[in-house]
Write a protein that holds these residues in place. Structure first.
Motif, PDB file in Angstrom:
ATOM      1  N   ALA A  88      23.434  16.111 -41.175  1.00  0.00           N
ATOM      2  CA  ALA A  88      24.686  16.261 -41.914  1.00  0.00           C
ATOM      3  C   ALA A  88      24.610  17.429 -42.886  1.00  0.00           C
ATOM      4  CB  ALA A  88      25.012  14.967 -42.659  1.00  0.00           C
ATOM      5  N   SER A  89      23.487  17.563 -43.587  1.00  0.00           N
ATOM      6  CA  SER A  89      23.356  18.663 -44.543  1.00  0.00           C
ATOM      7  C   SER A  89      23.300  20.006 -43.821  1.00  0.00           C
ATOM      8  CB  SER A  89      22.107  18.467 -45.403  1.00  0.00           C
ATOM      9  OG  SER A  89      20.933  18.575 -44.621  1.00  0.00           O
ATOM     10  N   GLY A  90      22.595  20.067 -42.706  1.00  0.00           N
ATOM     11  CA  GLY A  90      22.529  21.309 -41.946  1.00  0.00           C
ATOM     12  C   GLY A  90      23.868  21.694 -41.363  1.00  0.00           C
ATOM     13  N   TYR A  91      24.630  20.691 -40.895  1.00  0.00           N
ATOM     14  CA  TYR A  91      25.958  20.967 -40.338  1.00  0.00           C
ATOM     15  C   TYR A  91      26.877  21.532 -41.408  1.00  0.00           C
ATOM     16  CZ  TYR A  91      30.633  20.222 -38.496  1.00  0.00           C
ATOM     17  OH  TYR A  91      31.930  20.414 -38.116  1.00  0.00           O
ATOM     18  N   MET A  92      26.914  20.904 -42.566  1.00  0.00           N
ATOM     19  CA  MET A  92      27.806  21.363 -43.625  1.00  0.00           C
ATOM     20  C   MET A  92      27.459  22.781 -44.055  1.00  0.00           C
ATOM     21  SD  MET A  92      30.412  20.792 -45.463  1.00  0.00           S
ATOM     22  CE  MET A  92      30.673  19.057 -45.114  1.00  0.00           C
ATOM     23  N   MET A  93      26.175  23.066 -44.208  1.00  0.00           N
ATOM     24  CA  MET A  93      25.774  24.392 -44.644  1.00  0.00           C
ATOM     25  C   MET A  93      26.054  25.449 -43.580  1.00  0.00           C
ATOM     26  SD  MET A  93      22.030  25.788 -45.901  1.00  0.00           S
ATOM     27  CE  MET A  93      21.897  24.554 -47.174  1.00  0.00           C
ATOM     28  N   SER A  94      25.697  25.158 -42.335  1.00  0.00           N
ATOM     29  CA  SER A  94      25.803  26.173 -41.291  1.00  0.00           C
ATOM     30  C   SER A  94      27.242  26.405 -40.857  1.00  0.00           C
ATOM     31  CB  SER A  94      24.959  25.763 -40.080  1.00  0.00           C
ATOM     32  OG  SER A  94      25.382  24.527 -39.540  1.00  0.00           O
ATOM     33  N   SER A  95      28.020  25.337 -40.690  1.00  0.00           N
ATOM     34  CA  SER A  95      29.377  25.517 -40.180  1.00  0.00           C
ATOM     35  C   SER A  95      30.258  26.254 -41.178  1.00  0.00           C
ATOM     36  CB  SER A  95      29.996  24.160 -39.825  1.00  0.00           C
ATOM     37  OG  SER A  95      30.109  23.337 -40.966  1.00  0.00           O
TER      38      SER A  95
END
Length: 429
Positions: free
Chosen positions: A348-355
């Motif tokens: 979830a944290s990686g998705y929010m940051m990357s997207s």
């Protein structure tokens, strides 16, 4: 006698003035965004964690369908508001005043959730909870656009990954500890008559403090160029122009598929409850694992993004999501569920940051608000349908098919990212 000569006037370059302002105020703006993000993420993660709100709705209704509806309402509110928010700010040379208004309105919904939980009961409480979740989503959509535009103006691309990583580490550490404490004490002991309402109030206070810090400390430069002011529908008609960029278009497809893959997230805590006893302490522990993963992995995501680009982060995020949902399906002990929630938190944290960061890097600067709006609208449209469909499937066929659909969607997203999306930083170099 010679006539005095005057020095020729050197034309002022607006772009250079803008760049000098950004660099001259970088330290204070970095601190402002760090503080805002740390406190804001702390409060909002209590809402977005796949534990508190789903468990609260399940406690009120006892139905997976209503859990899905409640989660869908958040996303439903955010379908149209990103475009409205973008149209509201893209012609402004200073975005922060409008962003503050949106941020305040979003936080008022958390206050409403808390007050409703304390003072209402029965069907009126459920209706009010759904109403505030809908409005929360509405202002969430606009806030994501407004505050990412502000971030893109004052934080250079070379530092965005580190900023988001460190603020998420700090916020995640506080949120992880707070979530355990809220589950073990506020919810388990039904603090002030409704432990969930008390948790929402804590989220309201923390996010409000973060917003106040941003307003007091940050200095925003005037944009040297802005879009001509247009109506919302006129701007929507220009969306096809944004899709001319092949990589951005394929990124949207991957984002849509990845969002579809989140269909199972609200039902993870219900699935855990079918395999083991889930009380307030267990909710706190699983929330600790979910939010603790955010704390431990943000530095990894941020460093990878700054060094290699956020396309790689998005790919690794989706892969982590797939593995975590697989673990969730076969889990039958508390230890297994802890691992699954930890993986979901990391993803979830990686998705929010990357997207969100990738969107800032496609195309030109003046189109950033509308790219953010289009991406957010696509994401929230899929996220609206997902929980409802998931709730219906869970009610009639069980939870396992919901997890299977999620994993298949995420595998498709991974395929698109690997084969059809190029790293925008390399294209713009």
């Amino acid at each position: 006698m010679s006539e005095p000569t005057t020095k020729p006037t050197v034309p002022v370059d607006p772009e250079q003035v803008y760049s000098d302002f950004v660099e001259g105020n970088l330290r204070r703006n970095y601190i402002a965004h760090f503080t805002h993000g740390m406190l804001g993420m702390t409060g909002f993660r209590l809402i977005f964690a796949p534990t508190f709100v789903p468990a609260y709705l399940h406690m009120l209704t006892g139905s997976p369908i209503f859990v899905g509806i409640g989660q869908a309402l958040i996303q439903l509110g955010a379908i149209a508001s990103p475009v409205m928010g973008a149209a509201h700010i893209e012609h402004r040379r200073l975005v922060m005043p409008a962003a503050m208004t949106i941020g305040i309105l979003m936080r008022i919904q958390l206050l409403g959730l808390a007050l409703a939980g304390w003072f209402l009961t029965g069907s009126v409480l459920l209706a009010a909870t759904f109403f505030f979740l809908l409005l929360f989503g509405f202002f969430l959509g606009s806030q994501r656009v407004a505050f990412q535009v502000v971030l893109s103006k004052v934080i250079p691309v070379r530092m965005r990954g580190r900023l988001q990583a460190w603020r998420n580490v700090a916020g995640g550490a506080i949120a992880a500890a707070l979530s355990w404490w809220a589950g073990a004490h506020l919810i388990e002991n039904n603090a002030f008559g409704n432990g969930y309402a008390t948790t929402f109030m804590v989220a309201f206070v923390l996010t409000s403090l973060g917003l106040g810090a941003l307003w007091l400390v940050m200095r925003e430069p005037e944009s040297p160029t802005v879009k001509v002011r247009m109506g919302v529908m006129d701007r929507v008609r220009e969306f096809p122009q944004l899709l001319v960029d092949r990589d951005y278009r394929n990124f949207l497809i991957a984002q849509m598929l990845a969002t579809s893959g989140r269909i199972a997230i609200p039902f993870c805590i219900i699935h855990a409850g079918q395999k083991m006893e889930v009380d307030g302490a267990a909710i706190g522990l699983f929330s600790l694992a979910f939010l603790g993963a955010d704390t431990l992995t943000n530095l990894i995501w941020g460093s990878l993004g700054d060094r290699f680009g956020f396309r790689l982060v998005f790919i690794l995020t989706v892969a982590t999501w797939i593995v975590s949902l697989g673990v969730m399906v076969v889990a039958d002990t508390p230890w297994h569920f802890l691992v699954a929630f930890f993986g979901l938190g990391a993803a979830a944290s990686g998705y929010m940051m990357s997207s969100t960061t990738l969107v800032l890097e496609f195309g030109n600067r003046d189109d950033i608000p509308m790219r953010l709006a289009l991406s957010t609208t696509v994401e929230t449209s899929m996220a609206t349908l997902g929980p409802i469909v998931g709730g219906l499937i869970a009610s009639f066929a069980g939870l396992v098919p919901v997890f299977v659909i999620s994993i298949v969607s995420l595998l498709a997203a991974l395929g698109v990212l690997v084969s059809a999306v190029r790293e925008p930083r390399h294209l713009n170099a």
